[in-house]
Write a protein that holds these residues in place. Structure first.
Motif, mmCIF file in Angstrom:
data_model
loop_
_atom_site.group_PDB
_atom_site.id
_atom_site.type_symbol
_atom_site.label_atom_id
_atom_site.label_comp_id
_atom_site.label_asym_id
_atom_site.label_seq_id
_atom_site.Cartn_x
_atom_site.Cartn_y
_atom_site.Cartn_z
ATOM 1 N N ALA A 209 -2.552 2.794 -5.774
ATOM 2 C CA ALA A 209 -1.838 2.067 -4.715
ATOM 3 C C ALA A 209 -0.366 1.914 -5.048
ATOM 4 C CB ALA A 209 -2.478 0.697 -4.502
ATOM 5 N N THR A 210 -0.040 1.611 -6.298
ATOM 6 C CA THR A 210 1.361 1.422 -6.660
ATOM 7 C C THR A 210 2.127 2.745 -6.620
ATOM 8 O OG1 THR A 210 0.923 1.662 -9.040
ATOM 9 C CG2 THR A 210 0.765 -0.547 -8.112
ATOM 10 N N ASP A 213 2.784 3.545 -2.975
ATOM 11 C CA ASP A 213 3.885 2.705 -2.497
ATOM 12 C C ASP A 213 5.231 3.261 -2.973
ATOM 13 O OD1 ASP A 213 2.203 0.976 -1.190
ATOM 14 O OD2 ASP A 213 2.140 -0.495 -2.805
ATOM 15 N N ASP A 217 8.345 4.597 -0.641
ATOM 16 C CA ASP A 217 9.685 4.029 -0.786
ATOM 17 C C ASP A 217 10.720 5.128 -1.053
ATOM 18 O OD1 ASP A 217 11.584 1.735 -1.261
ATOM 19 O OD2 ASP A 217 11.626 2.650 -3.245
ATOM 20 N N GLN A 238 -3.621 6.681 4.655
ATOM 21 C CA GLN A 238 -2.553 5.742 4.286
ATOM 22 C C GLN A 238 -1.180 6.396 4.312
ATOM 23 O OE1 GLN A 238 -3.337 3.617 0.659
ATOM 24 N NE2 GLN A 238 -1.246 2.853 0.467
ATOM 25 N N PRO A 298 2.595 -3.969 0.680
ATOM 26 C CA PRO A 298 2.498 -3.132 -0.510
ATOM 27 C C PRO A 298 1.676 -3.799 -1.607
ATOM 28 C CG PRO A 298 4.764 -3.206 0.292
ATOM 29 C CD PRO A 298 3.983 -4.237 1.071
ATOM 30 N N GLU A 301 2.681 -4.666 -7.757
ATOM 31 C CA GLU A 301 3.043 -3.787 -8.861
ATOM 32 C C GLU A 301 2.454 -4.270 -10.190
ATOM 33 O OE1 GLU A 301 5.030 -0.593 -7.269
ATOM 34 O OE2 GLU A 301 4.833 -0.997 -9.390
#
Length: 308
Positions: A209-210, A213, A217, A238, A298, A301
């Protein structure tokens, strides 16, 4: 076998799913790749596909369907048996070695296993600076080392890593951190296109997931174009703007990601959706795939840091 999007309606849907303005950044026309002699194996069969600037095109299909061969063709790492690859209007097959080298600055790849793509005897600073040294004569030699370290520090910061790690080795990092190093290396030459070959499949779910993200970005900030290779429809839901479904070397369905995942037209796409595992047996597999796109913000982290 010809490139197919099920029928004429599917072809229209595929066109509708693509950004309309401007010439495509990447154009694949009638690509075919055979391996072997008298009875060749056809790995890619008559594939035509456009990728527009700023979009994320997901290439999905089961293992062995030809995804990796197709990405090697579009990067110019393999010569097609037939058809053409055009990047920013340039036919890769018509370029000289010097011209192709220039094009490769603008198209980079992030591989599935970050550790296997790094020399374990090289420090992080040299790994990330390797594209600079390879493509830029001014980045070579002792005098350029300080300038390279500064650039590497900027790249590491861009992917959420501390510039102070430059003198460490790959084995000293977690999988998520190594993949961030790989992304930093891919960004060194200011590319326009990144081919992401299963970039999260070797990572823990929380770390996936991180990294996703981070990629989102970077795409927004740098205007990158992604070809995202994956067999995970949850990840595709996603990240993708459009989806190209590949089976036995051919495209069987291309279109807007939401349309393909919610109302698949080709039987093979429906099979992929039906194969998505679900924890709740009362919940349909296809429904789980359709609902897999996250609605929350998001991911934290801190999950990545906890796994290091």
């Amino acid at each position: 076998m010809s490139t197919d999007t099920t029928d004429a309606t599917d072809t229209a849907d595929a066109a509708a799913g693509a950004p309309a303005a401007g010439r495509p950044l990447l154009e694949l026309n009638g690509l075919r790749k055979e391996f072997g002699g008298r009875r060749p194996t056809v790995a890619v069969d008559d594939v035509s596909l456009d990728v527009h600037e700023g979009e994320t095109l997901a290439l999905v299909g089961e293992s062995g369907c030809g995804k990796t061969t197709l990405t090697r063709l579009l990067l110019g790492l393999l010569e097609p048996t037939a058809g053409s690859v055009r990047f920013d209007g340039q036919d890769l097959a018509a370029l000289t070695a010097s011209e192709l080298r220039g094009v490769r600055r603008r198209m980079q790849v992030v591989l599935q296993d970050p550790y296997s793509s790094m020399n374990p005897r090289m420090r992080i600073t040299d790994i990330v600076a390797e594209p600079l040294v390879t493509h830029d004569p001014e980045a070579r030699g002792r005098r350029a080392r300080a300038r390279n370290r500064e650039r590497v520090g900027e790249l590491l910061a861009a992917v959420g890593l501390d510039a102070g790690i430059q003198d460490r080795y790959p084995h000293e990092f977690s999988g998520g951190q190594r993949q961030r190093v790989s992304i930093a290396r891919a960004l060194a030459l200011h590319p326009r296109l990144l081919v992401l070959d299963e970039p999260t499949s070797a990572l823990d779910v929380s770390v996936q997931a991180t990294v996703l993200d981070l990629l989102a970005d970077l795409q927004q900030r740098l205007g990158l174009t992604y070809v995202f290779v994956s067999h995970s429809l949850a990840v595709v839901a996603q990240v993708a703007d459009r989806v190209a479904v590949m089976s036995r070397g051919s495209l069987v369905e291309v279109g807007d990601a939401t349309a393909v995942l919610r109302t698949p037209r080709h039987p093979y796409t429906r099979q992929l959706l039906d194969a998505v595992p679900v924890l709740d047996p009362r919940r349909g597999r296809r429904a789980a795939a359709r609902a897999s796109a996250p609605t929350a913000g998001p991911a934290d982290e801190a999950a990545d840091g906890a796994s290091r």
